[in-house]
Scaffold this active site. Structure first.
Site, PDB file in Angstrom:
ATOM      1  N   CYS A 115       0.597  -1.163  -0.396  1.00  0.00           N
ATOM      2  CA  CYS A 115       0.074  -0.218  -0.315  1.00  0.00           C
ATOM      3  C   CYS A 115       0.693   1.194  -0.346  1.00  0.00           C
ATOM      4  O   CYS A 115       0.366   2.743  -0.242  1.00  0.00           O
ATOM      5  CB  CYS A 115      -0.798   0.329   1.157  1.00  0.00           C
ATOM      6  SG  CYS A 115      -1.896  -1.200   1.394  1.00  0.00           S
ATOM      7  N   HIS A 252      -2.963   7.073   3.357  1.00  0.00           N
ATOM      8  CA  HIS A 252      -3.629   5.989   2.306  1.00  0.00           C
ATOM      9  C   HIS A 252      -4.661   4.990   2.504  1.00  0.00           C
ATOM     10  O   HIS A 252      -5.919   5.662   3.629  1.00  0.00           O
ATOM     11  CB  HIS A 252      -2.593   4.762   2.874  1.00  0.00           C
ATOM     12  CG  HIS A 252      -3.551   3.651   3.002  1.00  0.00           C
ATOM     13  ND1 HIS A 252      -3.921   3.133   1.521  1.00  0.00           N
ATOM     14  CD2 HIS A 252      -3.664   1.994   3.282  1.00  0.00           C
ATOM     15  CE1 HIS A 252      -4.087   1.698   0.751  1.00  0.00           C
ATOM     16  NE2 HIS A 252      -4.049   1.214   2.132  1.00  0.00           N
ATOM     17  N   ASN A 282     -10.184  -0.218  -0.528  1.00  0.00           N
ATOM     18  CA  ASN A 282      -8.166  -0.220  -0.200  1.00  0.00           C
ATOM     19  C   ASN A 282      -8.286  -0.357  -1.603  1.00  0.00           C
ATOM     20  O   ASN A 282      -8.589  -1.970  -1.591  1.00  0.00           O
ATOM     21  CB  ASN A 282      -8.629  -1.099   0.749  1.00  0.00           C
ATOM     22  CG  ASN A 282      -6.783  -0.782   1.117  1.00  0.00           C
ATOM     23  OD1 ASN A 282      -6.162  -0.582   0.564  1.00  0.00           O
ATOM     24  ND2 ASN A 282      -6.909  -1.134   2.563  1.00  0.00           N
TER      25      ASN A 282
HETATM   26  N1  ACO Z   1     -18.618  -9.178   7.949  1.00  0.00           N
HETATM   27  C1  ACO Z   1     -19.507  -9.509   9.532  1.00  0.00           C
HETATM   28  N2  ACO Z   1     -18.593  -9.912  10.831  1.00  0.00           N
HETATM   29  C2  ACO Z   1     -17.494  -9.931  10.357  1.00  0.00           C
HETATM   30  C3  ACO Z   1     -16.398  -9.488   9.327  1.00  0.00           C
HETATM   31  C4  ACO Z   1     -17.832  -8.948   7.820  1.00  0.00           C
HETATM   32  N3  ACO Z   1     -17.255  -8.845   6.419  1.00  0.00           N
HETATM   33  N4  ACO Z   1     -15.862  -9.435   9.356  1.00  0.00           N
HETATM   34  C5  ACO Z   1     -15.117 -10.077  10.676  1.00  0.00           C
HETATM   35  N5  ACO Z   1     -16.504 -10.445  10.998  1.00  0.00           N
HETATM   36  C6  ACO Z   1     -16.962 -10.771  12.919  1.00  0.00           C
HETATM   37  C7  ACO Z   1     -14.758 -11.098  13.077  1.00  0.00           C
HETATM   38  O1  ACO Z   1     -15.375 -12.917  12.591  1.00  0.00           O
HETATM   39  C8  ACO Z   1     -15.536 -12.248  14.284  1.00  0.00           C
HETATM   40  O2  ACO Z   1     -16.703 -12.344  15.316  1.00  0.00           O
HETATM   41  P1  ACO Z   1     -15.936 -13.357  15.885  1.00  0.00           P
HETATM   42  O3  ACO Z   1     -16.053 -12.387  17.148  1.00  0.00           O
HETATM   43  O4  ACO Z   1     -17.745 -13.990  16.503  1.00  0.00           O
HETATM   44  O5  ACO Z   1     -14.882 -14.008  15.993  1.00  0.00           O
HETATM   45  C9  ACO Z   1     -15.878  -9.886  15.144  1.00  0.00           C
HETATM   46  O6  ACO Z   1     -16.769  -9.342  13.645  1.00  0.00           O
HETATM   47  C10 ACO Z   1     -15.036  -8.429  15.049  1.00  0.00           C
HETATM   48  O7  ACO Z   1     -13.409  -9.374  14.389  1.00  0.00           O
HETATM   49  P2  ACO Z   1     -12.923  -8.189  14.900  1.00  0.00           P
HETATM   50  O8  ACO Z   1     -11.370  -8.662  14.186  1.00  0.00           O
HETATM   51  O9  ACO Z   1     -12.874  -7.427  16.385  1.00  0.00           O
HETATM   52  O10 ACO Z   1     -13.743  -7.044  13.898  1.00  0.00           O
HETATM   53  P3  ACO Z   1     -12.265  -5.378  14.103  1.00  0.00           P
HETATM   54  O11 ACO Z   1     -13.055  -4.773  14.982  1.00  0.00           O
HETATM   55  O12 ACO Z   1     -10.492  -5.392  14.424  1.00  0.00           O
HETATM   56  O13 ACO Z   1     -12.184  -4.754  12.856  1.00  0.00           O
HETATM   57  C11 ACO Z   1     -11.472  -4.677  10.206  1.00  0.00           C
HETATM   58  C12 ACO Z   1     -11.853  -5.931  11.761  1.00  0.00           C
HETATM   59  C13 ACO Z   1     -12.159  -4.126  10.286  1.00  0.00           C
HETATM   60  C14 ACO Z   1     -10.376  -5.512   9.321  1.00  0.00           C
HETATM   61  C15 ACO Z   1     -10.215  -3.435  11.671  1.00  0.00           C
HETATM   62  O14 ACO Z   1      -9.315  -4.822  12.671  1.00  0.00           O
HETATM   63  C16 ACO Z   1      -8.900  -2.974  10.734  1.00  0.00           C
HETATM   64  O15 ACO Z   1      -9.742  -2.523  10.315  1.00  0.00           O
HETATM   65  N6  ACO Z   1      -8.163  -3.101  10.556  1.00  0.00           N
HETATM   66  C17 ACO Z   1      -6.737  -2.810   9.725  1.00  0.00           C
HETATM   67  C18 ACO Z   1      -7.138  -3.881   8.516  1.00  0.00           C
HETATM   68  C19 ACO Z   1      -7.426  -2.701   7.325  1.00  0.00           C
HETATM   69  O16 ACO Z   1      -7.538  -2.353   7.248  1.00  0.00           O
HETATM   70  N7  ACO Z   1      -6.572  -3.602   6.831  1.00  0.00           N
HETATM   71  C20 ACO Z   1      -6.683  -3.076   4.758  1.00  0.00           C
HETATM   72  C21 ACO Z   1      -5.073  -3.758   4.012  1.00  0.00           C
HETATM   73  S1  ACO Z   1      -3.219  -2.889   5.338  1.00  0.00           S
HETATM   74  C22 ACO Z   1      -3.548  -1.544   4.980  1.00  0.00           C
HETATM   75  O17 ACO Z   1      -4.472  -0.707   3.952  1.00  0.00           O
HETATM   76  C23 ACO Z   1      -2.656  -0.426   5.085  1.00  0.00           C
END
Ligand code: ACO
Length: 325
Positions: A115, A252, A282
């Site tokens: 990224c 980003h 993204n």
């Molecule tokens: N829809 C519904 N539920 C979901 C989904 C979805 N698409 N994806 C995950 N869940 C569930 C999980 O399974 C989990 O369920 P559980 O508690 O029963 O196990 C629950 O939602 C919570 O999951 P978390 O991982 O705790 O959710 P979080 O609040 O951390 O959000 C996210 C997840 C959005 C990915 C967050 O961690 C994030 O924004 N991380 C940054 C990662 C990112 O942006 N990456 C992009 C690439 S890297 C970059 O570009 C820099």
């Protein structure tokens, strides 16, 4: 003392026509619009239907060259930031050079920094211009992330999109202050010990296929806000510019909560933060040039304004570029 710097003289972007909504995704995996919107800020993303990274790059580049009033024959350099080139070899940049009809002998290469790829590529081009090695450079960020997305994994498939953005840089003599136009400061970083938090499950020398993006979302989130704000702070300080002087923060476009966190940490008002993640998703290395080109085209970002670009991605890699348009 006079010095050479890089002026932004053209920009353009391309998004493939197919739009995938959160409701569409809820028919593919166990998810819903409410979860995706509140956790990521993403509503829609564009998905390529057969158009490759190089083909999308050519479309974005054509617009950037037209805006600059140049043709491909005027280019001295092509760099593409991408993690999804058409082939393992040659580079997407070499393919794009051929498709654009760039003159034989013009250097062309890809930068692999996930990224952060566009910020890395822009920095390379700026450095080569500053050294006097080239005068006119085409820098592209382009991705077909849909090809490295596991469409059965709800943890990742809701996040990504496809597209391409391009800029044309030209050597400019300036006196070297923060009042000049052009790229004022750049800074790159990486920390390979964070490799395991965000990667593709395959690769040429391991599985001989591209694999799918997998990540520890919480770890990425924790690091992203710090990396993105540190890079922005560094380039501002390096150029002798203050946060108050900044017209736009263009981070980003990973996730709205990360973007909001960076704005908050830097003390930048939300109305000065460029956000396109809602309709682009993204797009990795394409995210910054897509947002930059769209904002310039709409007149949101204007001539003379001070903009900080800040990126972070797999590696981890991160970096910043301060530019006066
Ligand atoms: N829809 C519904 N539920 C979901 C989904 C979805 N698409 N994806 C995950 N869940 C569930 C999980 O399974 C989990 O369920 P559980 O508690 O029963 O196990 C629950 O939602 C919570 O999951 P978390 O991982 O705790 O959710 P979080 O609040 O951390 O959000 C996210 C997840 C959005 C990915 C967050 O961690 C994030 O924004 N991380 C940054 C990662 C990112 O942006 N990456 C992009 C690439 S890297 C970059 O570009 C820099």
């Amino acid at each position: 003392m006079k010095c050479i710097r890089s002026e932004l003289i053209g920009w353009g972007h391309y998004l493939p026509p197919k739009v995938l909504t959160n409701d569409d995704l809820s028919k593919m995996v166990d998810t819903n619009d409410e979860w995706i919107s509140t956790r990521t800020g993403i509503k829609t993303r564009h998905i390529s239907e057969g158009e490759s990274t190089a083909q999308m790059s050519v479309k974005a580049a054509g617009k950037a060259l037209e805006k600059a009033g140049l043709t491909a024959a005027d280019l001295d350099l092509i760099i593409i930031g991408t993690l999804t080139p058409d082939n393992t070899t040659p580079s997407a940049a070499a393919k794009v050079a051929g498709l654009l009809g760039v003159k034989s002998g013009t250097p062309a290469f890809d930068v692999s920094a996930a990224c952060s790829g566009f910020v890395y590529a822009l920095t390379m081009a700026d450095n080569m211009i500053r050294l006097g090695q080239v005068r006119t450079a085409l820098v592209i960020g382009a991705e077909t992330l849909s090809k490295v997305t596991d469409w059965t994994d709800r943890n990742t498939c809701v996040l990504f999109g496809d597209g391409a953005g391009a800029v044309v840089l030209r050597a400019l003599e300036g006196i070297g202050t923060a009042e000049d136009t052009g790229i004022l400061s750049t800074k790159l970083y990486a920390d390979g010990t964070k490799y395991g938090f965000l990667y593709t499950t395959g690769g040429v020398s391991t599985t001989a296929n591209a694999g799918y993006i997998t990540m520890d979302g919480k770890e990425v989130f924790k690091s992203a806000v710090g990396c993105l704000s540190d890079a922005a702070e560094y380039v501002l300080k390096d150029a002798g510019a203050s946060v108050e002087a900044l017209d736009w923060l263009l981070p980003h476009q990973a996730n709205i909560r990360i973007i909001d966190g960076v704005g908050h940490k830097l003390g930048i008002a939300p109305e000065k933060v460029i956000v396109t993640v809602d309709h682009h998703g993204n797009t990795s290395a394409a995210s910054i040039p897509l947002a930059l080109s769209e904002s310039l085209e709409s007149g949101k970002i204007r001539k003379g304004q001070l903009v900080v670009l800040s990126a972070m991605g797999a590696g981890f890699t991160w970096g910043g570029v301060l530019i006066r348009i």
